[in-house]
Design an enzyme around this catalytic site. Structure first.
Site, PDB file in Angstrom:
ATOM      1  N   HIS A 179      38.116  29.430  43.078  1.00  0.00           N
ATOM      2  CA  HIS A 179      39.266  28.941  43.847  1.00  0.00           C
ATOM      3  C   HIS A 179      38.850  28.258  45.151  1.00  0.00           C
ATOM      4  O   HIS A 179      39.633  27.525  45.746  1.00  0.00           O
ATOM      5  CB  HIS A 179      40.266  30.072  44.109  1.00  0.00           C
ATOM      6  N   GLY A 182      38.396  32.759  54.186  1.00  0.00           N
ATOM      7  CA  GLY A 182      37.115  32.102  54.386  1.00  0.00           C
ATOM      8  C   GLY A 182      35.942  32.925  53.897  1.00  0.00           C
ATOM      9  O   GLY A 182      34.848  32.404  53.710  1.00  0.00           O
ATOM     10  N   ASN A 183      36.162  34.241  53.688  1.00  0.00           N
ATOM     11  CA  ASN A 183      35.119  35.092  53.118  1.00  0.00           C
ATOM     12  C   ASN A 183      34.997  34.908  51.607  1.00  0.00           C
ATOM     13  O   ASN A 183      34.018  35.374  51.006  1.00  0.00           O
ATOM     14  CB  ASN A 183      35.397  36.570  53.400  1.00  0.00           C
ATOM     15  N   SER A 184      35.978  34.282  50.983  1.00  0.00           N
ATOM     16  CA  SER A 184      35.972  34.131  49.522  1.00  0.00           C
ATOM     17  C   SER A 184      34.691  33.470  49.051  1.00  0.00           C
ATOM     18  O   SER A 184      34.292  32.419  49.556  1.00  0.00           O
ATOM     19  CB  SER A 184      37.171  33.292  49.068  1.00  0.00           C
ATOM     20  N   ILE A 228      36.210  39.678  19.048  1.00  0.00           N
ATOM     21  CA  ILE A 228      36.196  40.369  17.748  1.00  0.00           C
ATOM     22  C   ILE A 228      37.488  40.200  16.967  1.00  0.00           C
ATOM     23  O   ILE A 228      37.556  40.580  15.808  1.00  0.00           O
ATOM     24  CB  ILE A 228      35.870  41.862  17.908  1.00  0.00           C
ATOM     25  N   GLY A 229      38.537  39.648  17.584  1.00  0.00           N
ATOM     26  CA  GLY A 229      39.748  39.349  16.838  1.00  0.00           C
ATOM     27  C   GLY A 229      40.653  40.534  16.590  1.00  0.00           C
ATOM     28  O   GLY A 229      41.003  40.811  15.436  1.00  0.00           O
ATOM     29  N   VAL A 230      41.042  41.235  17.661  1.00  0.00           N
ATOM     30  CA  VAL A 230      42.004  42.337  17.529  1.00  0.00           C
ATOM     31  C   VAL A 230      43.028  42.250  18.640  1.00  0.00           C
ATOM     32  O   VAL A 230      42.783  41.637  19.683  1.00  0.00           O
ATOM     33  CB  VAL A 230      41.313  43.724  17.594  1.00  0.00           C
ATOM     34  N   ASP A 244      36.950  34.098  38.325  1.00  0.00           N
ATOM     35  CA  ASP A 244      36.944  33.331  39.579  1.00  0.00           C
ATOM     36  C   ASP A 244      35.534  33.155  40.140  1.00  0.00           C
ATOM     37  O   ASP A 244      35.255  33.512  41.290  1.00  0.00           O
ATOM     38  CB  ASP A 244      37.849  34.017  40.608  1.00  0.00           C
ATOM     39  N   ILE A 283      45.151  44.980  20.963  1.00  0.00           N
ATOM     40  CA  ILE A 283      44.983  46.387  21.294  1.00  0.00           C
ATOM     41  C   ILE A 283      46.102  46.864  22.199  1.00  0.00           C
ATOM     42  O   ILE A 283      46.838  46.061  22.785  1.00  0.00           O
ATOM     43  CB  ILE A 283      43.622  46.639  21.976  1.00  0.00           C
TER      44      ILE A 283
END
Length: 499
Positions: free
Chosen positions: A123, A227-229, A284-286, A153, A288
């Site tokens: 960001h 600004g710390n991001s 894996i295609g589930v 991010d 949950i």
């Protein structure tokens, strides 16, 4: 003085003397604890080694002029018609005369490789036309965006260092060994002031702040501000254990609740961005959902743990590996699956095409299966709990029903399949209505749903449901686990108390 009073006075004097002698010893543990709680005496030596690796990230972006406000519609002949027409026409002309303007922003980052690779938050550089890294010695280098990952991010940048000015780099540490209470340092560029160091402790681990499907943040009370991001969170040895990403604050300033992406979450993502310029997460295609205490009791689990599989994608890795709806995944590739939220994180971090062992609980028995991890299409939805459909407004005509657990249910007929638009391949008992205020209503069961299974036994008629409930009640069970499907076939599980 009476003899009794004299004896009391002597005993009191002896007790006070003993207390005065014991007090220094008794207070020693408290004094030692206070000394330990005040934190490190200084972090200056460590800070001197790592400060030069932390950079300020500045970006610039071209923004088009804002559109003028449309002229309001007024009745013909209104005395204000001519005035507003002239006013808004003049504003529109001024807007057209304005040139696109440049805006800038500031964030933080840190060098992870002396060849010029820098990590920051996505960001910080999102939508930027130009990105620059500003170093502690005053030098400024233009940065190219190597790759970015929006889900956690993170962005990876590359600068070309000057030959006579080698870059200072820092290394990642192991965030998995951090404990609540461990001391950490945050370095960044708060409010554009330049390199600033703050010290605090790890306040919590594995925080979910609803920012994405892979939330697993470290929480710290080290001051983190605007600004710390993108800046690093260091341990006391000077290793990066987190990437500062977000804060909770009503004012925008630090109130002691900051969040950082753990280093062990970021390391594989950064490696993929460096090698491929994109992320390649496991899949894996589930679908949950969470294992609640009621569901755990229905499945004979010792406690609520693991991730309950609601449905399995046809031809996906899970289906090929033998996983089924109703299985509870308790371990994946040797890592414990504590709850539903843990499984997507573990799977995403697993290398694509790796064969892994998956431990599941199926009908009360633990089984170990094997599957080959596929690659997640970043454009598709990540594993999640099945969505709860909304109540349908249509009122069905009278049919023969039976009411169990607050649910009116009927056997499937062609007319009901058409009325509720239920797919042809779906089988089960049709929910006709749900008693308002019942547990079934609270759990999201609605008319048009299908009760496909009760405690992993197929049901086709209300009689099947009633017989299964009677058997469970005889076994001493307090709740029944229902496999519920919506008309489109989306499956989820819910536990209802047995009446």
């Amino acid at each position: 003085m009476p003899r009794t009073a004299q004896r009391f006075a002597r005993r009191l004097a002896a007790a006070l003397m003993a207390l005065s002698l014991a007090a220094p010893l008794a207070l020693m543990p408290l004094v030692a604890h206070a000394a330990a709680a005040k934190g490190p005496d200084t972090v200056a030596d460590t800070a001197a080694l790592i400060m030069d690796a932390v950079v300020n990230i500045s970006t610039s972006q071209t923004v088009a002029p804002s559109r003028s406000v449309p002229t309001p519609e007024l009745p013909p002949g209104s005395p204000f018609e001519e005035f507003f027409e002239e006013f808004f026409k003049r504003r529109q002309q001024q807007g057209e005369d304005q040139a696109p303007r440049r805006v800038s922003s500031l964030g933080s980052g840190f060098v992870i490789d002396a060849s010029g690779f820098i990590v920051t938050n996505n960001h910080v550089i999102a939508d930027a036309d130009e990105v620059y890294a500003n170093f502690a010695d005053g030098s400024k280098l233009k940065a190219e965006i190597v790759g970015r990952d929006t889900k956690i991010d993170i962005a990876l940048l590359k600068v070309t260092p000057e030959p006579d000015k080698p870059l200072k780099a820092v290394k990642f540490g192991n965030s998995d060994i951090l404990r609540v209470g461990d001391w950490v340092m945050a370095i960044g560029n708060p409010f554009g002031l330049g390199g600033t160091l703050t010290v605090g402790v790890i306040s919590a681990r594995n925080r979910d702040i609803n920012s994405g499907p892979y939330d697993n943040f470290l929480q710290t009370d080290a001051a983190i501000n605007r600004g710390n991001s993108g800046g690093p969170l260091f341990n006391m040895e000077g290793d990066v254990v987190g990437i500062n990403t977000a804060i909770i604050s009503p004012s925008g300033g630090s109130i002691g609740i900051g969040f950082a992406v753990p280093s062990n979450t970021a390391i594989p993502i950064i490696a993929q961005l460096k090698e491929f310029g994109e992320t390649r997460r496991g899949w894996i295609g589930v679908r949950i959902q969470q294992v609640t205490p009621e569901i755990a009791e229905s499945l004979s689990l010792d406690r609520a743990r693991g991730a309950l599989i609601g449905s399995v994608n046809e031809d996906g890795p899970a289906a090929k590996g033998g996983l089924k709806a109703g299985d509870v995944v308790v371990s994946f590739d040797g890592k414990e699956v504590r709850d539903m939220r843990a499984l997507p994180i573990i799977v995403a971090d697993t290398p694509v095409d790796k064969e892994v062992e998956v431990v599941v609980v199926r009908k009360g028995q633990q089984e170990t299966l094997k599957l080959v991890v596929g690659r997640l299409d970043e454009g598709t939805a990540s594993p999640s709990a099945a969505e709860t459909p909304e109540q349908k407004p249509d009122t069905p005509p009278p049919v023969t029903t039976r009411k169990l657990m607050g649910v009116e249910m009927a056997e499937m007929t062609p007319e009901l399949r058409t009325r509720f638009k239920i797919k042809e391949e779906l089988k089960g008992v049709v929910v006709m209505a749900v008693e308002p205020g019942s547990v079934a209503a609270e759990r999201g069961i609605v008319a048009g749903n299908l009760i496909v299974e009760v405690n992993q036994e197929a049901t086709l008629t209300p009689g099947d449901v009633e017989n299964r409930l009677a058997a469970l009640k005889k076994e001493g069970r307090r709740s029944a686990l229902l496999m519920v499907a919506d008309p489109e076939g989306q499956i989820r599980f819910t536990a209802l108390p047995i009446e």
